[in-house]
Design a protein around this motif. Structure first.
Motif, mmCIF file in Angstrom:
data_model
loop_
_atom_site.group_PDB
_atom_site.id
_atom_site.type_symbol
_atom_site.label_atom_id
_atom_site.label_comp_id
_atom_site.label_asym_id
_atom_site.label_seq_id
_atom_site.Cartn_x
_atom_site.Cartn_y
_atom_site.Cartn_z
ATOM 1 N N THR A 196 -1.869 30.035 -28.477
ATOM 2 C CA THR A 196 -1.699 28.631 -28.833
ATOM 3 C C THR A 196 -0.373 28.431 -29.551
ATOM 4 O O THR A 196 0.147 29.353 -30.189
ATOM 5 N N ILE A 197 0.146 27.213 -29.429
ATOM 6 C CA ILE A 197 1.325 26.815 -30.203
ATOM 7 C C ILE A 197 0.906 25.716 -31.172
ATOM 8 O O ILE A 197 0.151 24.810 -30.818
ATOM 9 N N ARG A 198 1.448 25.821 -32.384
ATOM 10 C CA ARG A 198 1.228 24.807 -33.404
ATOM 11 C C ARG A 198 2.569 24.185 -33.753
ATOM 12 O O ARG A 198 3.447 24.858 -34.308
ATOM 13 N N PHE A 199 2.741 22.920 -33.403
ATOM 14 C CA PHE A 199 3.943 22.165 -33.751
ATOM 15 C C PHE A 199 3.666 21.498 -35.110
ATOM 16 O O PHE A 199 2.860 20.579 -35.206
ATOM 17 N N ILE A 200 4.354 21.964 -36.145
ATOM 18 C CA ILE A 200 3.985 21.596 -37.517
ATOM 19 C C ILE A 200 5.036 20.687 -38.152
ATOM 20 O O ILE A 200 6.241 20.928 -38.030
ATOM 21 N N HIS A 201 4.542 19.681 -38.861
ATOM 22 C CA HIS A 201 5.399 18.793 -39.651
ATOM 23 C C HIS A 201 4.960 18.864 -41.111
ATOM 24 O O HIS A 201 3.794 18.613 -41.439
ATOM 25 N N TYR A 202 5.909 19.249 -41.985
ATOM 26 C CA TYR A 202 5.676 19.273 -43.421
ATOM 27 C C TYR A 202 6.483 18.145 -44.054
ATOM 28 O O TYR A 202 7.714 18.225 -44.130
ATOM 29 N N PRO A 203 5.851 17.089 -44.527
ATOM 30 C CA PRO A 203 6.618 16.059 -45.238
ATOM 31 C C PRO A 203 7.093 16.609 -46.580
ATOM 32 O O PRO A 203 6.554 17.600 -47.087
ATOM 33 N N PRO A 204 8.082 15.971 -47.185
ATOM 34 C CA PRO A 204 8.547 16.452 -48.497
ATOM 35 C C PRO A 204 7.438 16.359 -49.539
ATOM 36 O O PRO A 204 6.703 15.375 -49.589
ATOM 37 N N GLN A 205 7.312 17.405 -50.357
ATOM 38 C CA GLN A 205 6.393 17.371 -51.490
ATOM 39 C C GLN A 205 7.185 16.896 -52.698
ATOM 40 O O GLN A 205 7.802 17.686 -53.415
ATOM 41 N N ASP A 206 7.159 15.583 -52.914
ATOM 42 C CA ASP A 206 7.973 14.991 -53.978
ATOM 43 C C ASP A 206 7.510 15.457 -55.362
ATOM 44 O O ASP A 206 8.319 15.644 -56.266
ATOM 45 N N VAL A 207 6.203 15.621 -55.515
ATOM 46 C CA VAL A 207 5.631 16.119 -56.772
ATOM 47 C C VAL A 207 4.879 17.410 -56.442
ATOM 48 O O VAL A 207 3.970 17.405 -55.614
ATOM 49 N N ILE A 208 5.267 18.503 -57.064
ATOM 50 C CA ILE A 208 4.622 19.788 -56.807
ATOM 51 C C ILE A 208 3.474 19.966 -57.792
ATOM 52 O O ILE A 208 3.668 20.325 -58.952
ATOM 53 N N GLU A 209 2.261 19.670 -57.326
ATOM 54 C CA GLU A 209 1.091 19.843 -58.173
ATOM 55 C C GLU A 209 0.661 21.305 -58.175
ATOM 56 O O GLU A 209 0.963 22.060 -57.257
ATOM 57 N N GLU A 210 -0.068 21.678 -59.199
ATOM 58 C CA GLU A 210 -0.559 23.052 -59.283
ATOM 59 C C GLU A 210 -1.457 23.366 -58.089
ATOM 60 O O GLU A 210 -2.337 22.575 -57.718
ATOM 61 N N ASN A 211 -1.225 24.507 -57.478
ATOM 62 C CA ASN A 211 -2.028 25.001 -56.360
ATOM 63 C C ASN A 211 -1.978 24.076 -55.141
ATOM 64 O O ASN A 211 -2.913 24.040 -54.344
ATOM 65 N N GLN A 212 -0.892 23.339 -54.974
ATOM 66 C CA GLN A 212 -0.727 22.466 -53.817
ATOM 67 C C GLN A 212 0.407 23.001 -52.944
ATOM 68 O O GLN A 212 1.527 23.197 -53.422
ATOM 69 N N PHE A 213 0.103 23.234 -51.684
ATOM 70 C CA PHE A 213 1.062 23.842 -50.773
ATOM 71 C C PHE A 213 1.156 23.038 -49.476
ATOM 72 O O PHE A 213 0.208 22.342 -49.096
#
Length: 343
Positions: A196-213
């Motif tokens: 399988t192929i996964r085409f991934i989009h990660y938007p900007p994480q403007d605020v980096i919360e604890e344990n958020q990835f």
């Protein structure tokens, strides 16, 4: 400061790339002795790092660029169009933002869904394919948006087929690296392997919360993963010393990592290395991950060359289908049973 920076390498350490580059040119050209030489490099990378770059891999750069444009065009579609092909029980289709949680990870206690959206495709089977009609697990047709952007499907499928061919050549090289005949895994990958192929989009994480990835620390459940990236950073790899390394982008290469299926087949002598993503770049980030796996009925049993008195059998034989479905149920919210979802 997020985990990858808290536990990352120093600036000087980061400047020294621990991930090797394996030139596949001579091997893919079939030159005498090239398979043995490439297999030796692959063995070292698999035992010591679990990640490596491949250069001269034979996939045209223009095809890679077309695949990224197709991915960006898909993710720019109106949400109602994407949701009309929401990911199904075979994990094919559109996975909305925060649709996965790396709950099975043994690397990190992940408590929040991943901040990415993804589009999954597999073999472009016709609707009248016997396995599609029969509803066999992991054998579905692709789902495509009602009004796909021009050439999107063609570009995605062309990329899929090109990388699939490369992955098959790598499977033979992995067999050689394990001191097995090059065709050792052929039967397990025959009859349309579960790639399988996964085409991934990660938007900007403007605020980096604890344990958020964007993608929480995890190991892949694949035999191998072939990753294409753009210049926007975000990926981190945990080295054997426990520190996180930001792999640089090397033009003209793919980044390859081993997954849990190959680790299991190698009797835990090859590494399935933890990695994750935090997109603190301020820009949209796109990546394309190709997951190569055997067919659903393949039985994963440690190979004889890696079973010794010092390293006895670590895993009982297991059907790939069962391993894959267990992974899906543990990590994808749409796959969870009602009782699990409410837990």
């Amino acid at each position: 400061m997020h985990l990858f920076k808290q536990q990352g390498l120093s600036g000087e350490e980061q400047s020294r790339t621990p991930i090797p580059v394996i030139d596949l040119g001579r091997y893919l050209a079939g030159e005498p002795g090239s398979r043995e030489a490439a297999a030796a490099e692959l063995r070292r990378a698999s035992e010591e790092v679990g990640f490596f770059y491949i250069s001269n891999h034979g996939v045209p750069e223009e095809l890679v660029e077309r695949a990224f444009r197709a991915s960006q065009a898909f993710h720019a579609l109106p949400m109602e169009e994407k949701l009309s092909i929401k990911v199904n029980e075979n994990n094919i289709g559109y996975l909305p933002m925060a649709g996965s949680l790396a709950a099975s990870s043994t690397v990190h206690k992940n408590t929040k869904p991943n901040l990415n959206e993804s589009f999954f495709i597999t073999h472009d089977r016709p609707a009248d394919h016997p396995d599609v009609i029969a509803g066999k697990p992991l054998r579905s047709a692709n789902q495509w948006p009602p009004s796909p952007p021009a050439t999107m499907r063609e570009d995605m499928v062309s990329y899929y087929r090109a990388v699939h061919g490369l992955a098959d050549r790598l499977v033979a090289l992995f067999a050689a690296s394990l001191d097995l005949p090059p065709d050792w895994f052929d039967a397990s990958f025959a009859n349309e392997s579960n790639a399988t192929i996964r085409f991934i989009h990660y938007p900007p994480q403007d605020v980096i919360e604890e344990n958020q990835f964007g993608s929480a620390p995890h190991t892949d459940n694949s035999f191998l993963t072939i990753l294409a990236r753009t210049e926007v950073p975000g990926l981190a790899v945990r080295l054997t010393n426990g520190k996180w390394f930001i792999p640089p982008l090397i033009p003209g290469t793919f980044l390859v990592n081993l997954g849990n299926i190959l680790r299991r087949w190698s009797n835990d002598t090859y590494l399935s290395t933890p990695h994750g993503v935090v997109n603190d770049s301020g820009k949209d980030r796109y990546s394309i991950a190709f997951f190569h796996n055997p067919n659903p009925q393949a039985v994963i049993t440690p190979v004889p060359t890696r079973v010794t008195a010092e390293q006895p059998v670590q895993h009982e034989p297991a059907l790939y289908l069962d391993l894959a479905l267990a992974f899906y149920r543990a990590n994808y919210l749409h796959q969870k049973r009602p009782a699990e979802a409410g837990a």
